[in-house]
Design an enzyme around this catalytic site. Structure first.
Site, PDB file in Angstrom:
ATOM      1  N   ARG A 219    -102.635 -79.435  25.087  1.00  0.00           N
ATOM      2  CA  ARG A 219    -102.520 -80.863  25.082  1.00  0.00           C
ATOM      3  C   ARG A 219    -101.709 -81.142  26.354  1.00  0.00           C
ATOM      4  O   ARG A 219    -100.506 -80.771  26.227  1.00  0.00           O
ATOM      5  CB  ARG A 219    -102.000 -81.399  23.704  1.00  0.00           C
ATOM      6  CG  ARG A 219    -102.823 -80.906  22.426  1.00  0.00           C
ATOM      7  CD  ARG A 219    -104.091 -81.810  22.376  1.00  0.00           C
ATOM      8  NE  ARG A 219    -104.847 -81.512  21.124  1.00  0.00           N
ATOM      9  CZ  ARG A 219    -105.009 -81.881  20.140  1.00  0.00           C
ATOM     10  NH1 ARG A 219    -104.131 -82.905  19.725  1.00  0.00           N
ATOM     11  NH2 ARG A 219    -106.144 -81.425  19.183  1.00  0.00           N
ATOM     12  N   GLU A 221     -99.648 -83.708  26.997  1.00  0.00           N
ATOM     13  CA  GLU A 221     -98.892 -84.581  26.581  1.00  0.00           C
ATOM     14  C   GLU A 221     -97.606 -84.690  26.936  1.00  0.00           C
ATOM     15  O   GLU A 221     -96.978 -83.395  26.878  1.00  0.00           O
ATOM     16  CB  GLU A 221     -98.825 -85.013  25.099  1.00  0.00           C
ATOM     17  CG  GLU A 221    -100.225 -85.214  24.151  1.00  0.00           C
ATOM     18  CD  GLU A 221    -100.356 -84.960  22.587  1.00  0.00           C
ATOM     19  OE1 GLU A 221     -99.607 -84.219  22.386  1.00  0.00           O
ATOM     20  OE2 GLU A 221    -101.394 -85.564  22.189  1.00  0.00           O
ATOM     21  N   ARG A 227     -90.682 -80.114  18.348  1.00  0.00           N
ATOM     22  CA  ARG A 227     -91.508 -79.955  17.627  1.00  0.00           C
ATOM     23  C   ARG A 227     -92.950 -79.821  18.339  1.00  0.00           C
ATOM     24  O   ARG A 227     -93.947 -79.841  17.774  1.00  0.00           O
ATOM     25  CB  ARG A 227     -91.988 -80.891  16.261  1.00  0.00           C
ATOM     26  CG  ARG A 227     -92.130 -82.121  16.584  1.00  0.00           C
ATOM     27  CD  ARG A 227     -92.002 -82.997  15.300  1.00  0.00           C
ATOM     28  NE  ARG A 227     -92.279 -84.357  15.422  1.00  0.00           N
ATOM     29  CZ  ARG A 227     -92.496 -85.102  14.579  1.00  0.00           C
ATOM     30  NH1 ARG A 227     -92.714 -84.765  13.336  1.00  0.00           N
ATOM     31  NH2 ARG A 227     -92.747 -86.469  14.684  1.00  0.00           N
ATOM     32  N   HIS A 228     -93.011 -80.156  19.576  1.00  0.00           N
ATOM     33  CA  HIS A 228     -94.143 -80.475  20.451  1.00  0.00           C
ATOM     34  C   HIS A 228     -94.294 -79.185  21.453  1.00  0.00           C
ATOM     35  O   HIS A 228     -93.257 -78.807  21.985  1.00  0.00           O
ATOM     36  CB  HIS A 228     -94.101 -81.825  21.102  1.00  0.00           C
ATOM     37  CG  HIS A 228     -94.742 -82.910  20.199  1.00  0.00           C
ATOM     38  ND1 HIS A 228     -93.603 -83.659  19.639  1.00  0.00           N
ATOM     39  CD2 HIS A 228     -95.821 -83.344  19.780  1.00  0.00           C
ATOM     40  CE1 HIS A 228     -94.065 -84.596  18.828  1.00  0.00           C
ATOM     41  NE2 HIS A 228     -95.560 -84.318  18.954  1.00  0.00           N
ATOM     42  N   GLU A 366     -95.970 -83.386  10.432  1.00  0.00           N
ATOM     43  CA  GLU A 366     -97.252 -83.190  10.070  1.00  0.00           C
ATOM     44  C   GLU A 366     -97.401 -81.522  10.565  1.00  0.00           C
ATOM     45  O   GLU A 366     -97.141 -81.329  11.370  1.00  0.00           O
ATOM     46  CB  GLU A 366     -98.202 -84.033  10.963  1.00  0.00           C
ATOM     47  CG  GLU A 366     -99.715 -83.744  10.845  1.00  0.00           C
ATOM     48  CD  GLU A 366    -100.596 -84.574  12.047  1.00  0.00           C
ATOM     49  OE1 GLU A 366    -101.557 -84.008  12.285  1.00  0.00           O
ATOM     50  OE2 GLU A 366     -99.741 -85.442  12.512  1.00  0.00           O
ATOM     51  N   SER A 369    -104.379 -81.700  10.315  1.00  0.00           N
ATOM     52  CA  SER A 369    -105.240 -82.794   9.883  1.00  0.00           C
ATOM     53  C   SER A 369    -106.824 -82.379   9.723  1.00  0.00           C
ATOM     54  O   SER A 369    -107.040 -81.238  10.254  1.00  0.00           O
ATOM     55  CB  SER A 369    -105.081 -83.720  11.090  1.00  0.00           C
ATOM     56  OG  SER A 369    -105.751 -83.269  12.492  1.00  0.00           O
ATOM     57  N   ARG A 417     -96.075 -74.677  14.017  1.00  0.00           N
ATOM     58  CA  ARG A 417     -95.686 -75.664  12.968  1.00  0.00           C
ATOM     59  C   ARG A 417     -95.365 -74.908  11.291  1.00  0.00           C
ATOM     60  O   ARG A 417     -94.451 -75.314  10.584  1.00  0.00           O
ATOM     61  CB  ARG A 417     -96.325 -76.896  12.984  1.00  0.00           C
ATOM     62  CG  ARG A 417     -95.677 -77.647  14.327  1.00  0.00           C
ATOM     63  CD  ARG A 417     -96.370 -79.296  14.004  1.00  0.00           C
ATOM     64  NE  ARG A 417     -96.227 -80.193  15.104  1.00  0.00           N
ATOM     65  CZ  ARG A 417     -96.207 -81.414  15.307  1.00  0.00           C
ATOM     66  NH1 ARG A 417     -96.605 -81.881  14.208  1.00  0.00           N
ATOM     67  NH2 ARG A 417     -95.843 -81.964  16.379  1.00  0.00           N
TER      68      ARG A 417
END
Length: 443
Positions: A219, A221, A227-228, A366, A369, A417
């Protein structure tokens, strides 16, 4: 002596009562040398733990004694000798050496301390990860991570899932958007895959019925948080003839199974980390998105409306509310707005503004998903268009829905995570060997 003869046992495999007078060879790192004048202790460390090598000056060859006391920490040695019970020593025994072979001497000073007596900043640890992994607590994290992935494979395989591998170099963004790493693929542009999602669904059309994959996702981002990551390990499933509630049940049972297996098989490493692991109780609470928004609005200054995503503060607020109510750290948020979920999430027929989607949450963040997927070609094409994407770019995927796509559902959960929340780690970089984030590309 062959290399195989340098070690007959790992440190935790030695039982003095079973071995008796048999010679034992241990190999590993010099963790510590304690020279007390008339007696010298060399602590040898290997993958499984530590062993105490005891040299009494009056009872042992003087040259060997002097050699041992001058060993440099983190050097590689092989020690051969006999063992004696010793309750105060690691693993309940001491090794009385006949020979100590220096296989590779470490330079001094070391980049960082490996005994745990001197703390090091995270960046220092990551820059010298090869040394950091020699620390008992760092090593324990990755032994536990191994048990997590082993348990995931066991659980899913026992429930009829086939392990698969899908491409990580793709021509089209999995979920649209701009969070992509473009690469040059011969004479054209390609991307590192964000998710195996489209390929999992293609496998449903192929009749594989239940599949899972454990693999990297990427990703692009520009997050810089605890946490990323920009490269992570995702655990994904897809299953035909199931809806979102069916796969939620699989997910919660898998998480509980993983905790149980880690508690059983990694007890020593949990002890090293001083963790009393509690297995989550199933079923997890299922909280509608609309109620989650109400909880945030009632307990914070944030005022969220339908279609808003959840901030970190919102997640923490909801998580604490659930924990106070149930005593459990895991729960689901269900029935999300269709507009903020990916195009492949199936809307309810009687209320298209709501999708058959869910997020599995930990009290702090989270974790996963998922959703029941759109399996009708025309609806899927419309959903792609409604999200401002070009259906022509998804033709390889869309055409599989024209020839008999079964109803299906699935999810993805981040391995890092899952381990991070299991162990209460403060930073996700603590649970991945060589993190890739906005700033770090080496080692």
């Amino acid at each position: 002596m062959s290399l195989a003869e340098l070690r007959t046992h790992y440190s935790t495999q030695v039982n003095p009562e079973e071995i008796g007078d048999e010679k034992v060879s241990l190999a590993g790192w010099v963790h510590e040398v304690r020279d007390l004048g008339g007696i010298c202790f060399v602590v040898l460390r290997d993958r499984d733990g530590r062993a105490q090598v005891t040299l009494v000056k009056k009872k042992i060859d003087r040259e060997l004694f002097n050699f041992a006391r001058k060993l440099i920490r983190e050097s590689i040695i092989s020690v051969t000798g006999t063992v004696k019970p010793e309750a105060k020593a690691p693993n309940g025994y001491e090794l009385i050496p006949e020979t100590i072979e220096l296989l590779n001497e470490a330079e001094s000073p070391l980049p960082m301390d490996t005994t745990g007596k001197v703390d090091a900043e995270l960046d220092t640890r990551l820059d010298s990860r090869y040394m950091d992994l020699r620390r008992e607590k760092s090593h324990a994290v990755f032994r536990i991570r191994h048990e997590v992935l082993n348990a995931v494979r066991t659980f899913l395989s026992n429930n009829g899932f086939l392990e698969t591998s899908t491409p990580k170099v793709v021509a089209t963004a999995t979920e649209g958007g701009t969070a992509l790493f473009p690469i040059t693929y011969f004479d054209r542009e390609a991307f590192l895959n964000q998710s195996p999602q489209l390929f999992k669904q293609i496998l449903m059309s192929g009749g594989m019925d239940r599949v899972f994959e454990i693999g990297p996702i990427f990703r692009a981002e520009e997050h810089d948080t605890r946490r990323h990551l920009n490269e992570a390990t995702s655990i994904d499933i897809e299953a035909s003839f199931m809806d979102h509630f069916d796969v939620m049940e699989i997910l919660e049972e898998m998480v509980a199974f993983v905790y149980t297996e880690v508690k059983k098989n990694a007890a020593q490493f949990l002890e090293d980390l001083e963790i009393d692991l509690q297995v989550p109780k199933t079923p997890f609470l299922k909280l509608p998105y609309s109620e989650a928004i109400e909880i945030v609005n009632a307990n914070t200054d944030e005022k969220l409306t339908w279609g808003d995503d959840l901030s970190t503060l919102a997640e923490h607020t909801i998580g604490q509310h659930v924990f106070d109510k149930t005593g459990e750290e895991h729960y689901f948020i269900i029935d999300w707005p269709s507009e903020i979920k990916p195009f492949y999430a199936l809307p309810y027929e009687n209320d298209p503004e709501i999708s058959k989607s869910f997020d599995m949450m930990h009290r702090t963040m989270e974790l996963s998903s998922g959703a029941q997927r759109v399996h009708q070609h025309d609806l899927l094409k419309t959903r792609i268009e409604n999200q401002g994407l070009d259906p022509d770019g998804f033709e390889f995927y869309l055409k599989t829905f024209r020839y008999g796509m079964p109803p299906h559902a699935g999810w993805g959960i981040g391995c890092e995570r899952l381990v991070m929340t299991m162990l209460g780690a403060e930073n996700i970089r603590d649970v991945v060997l060589f993190p890739r984030d906005r700033k770090r590309l080496s080692p």
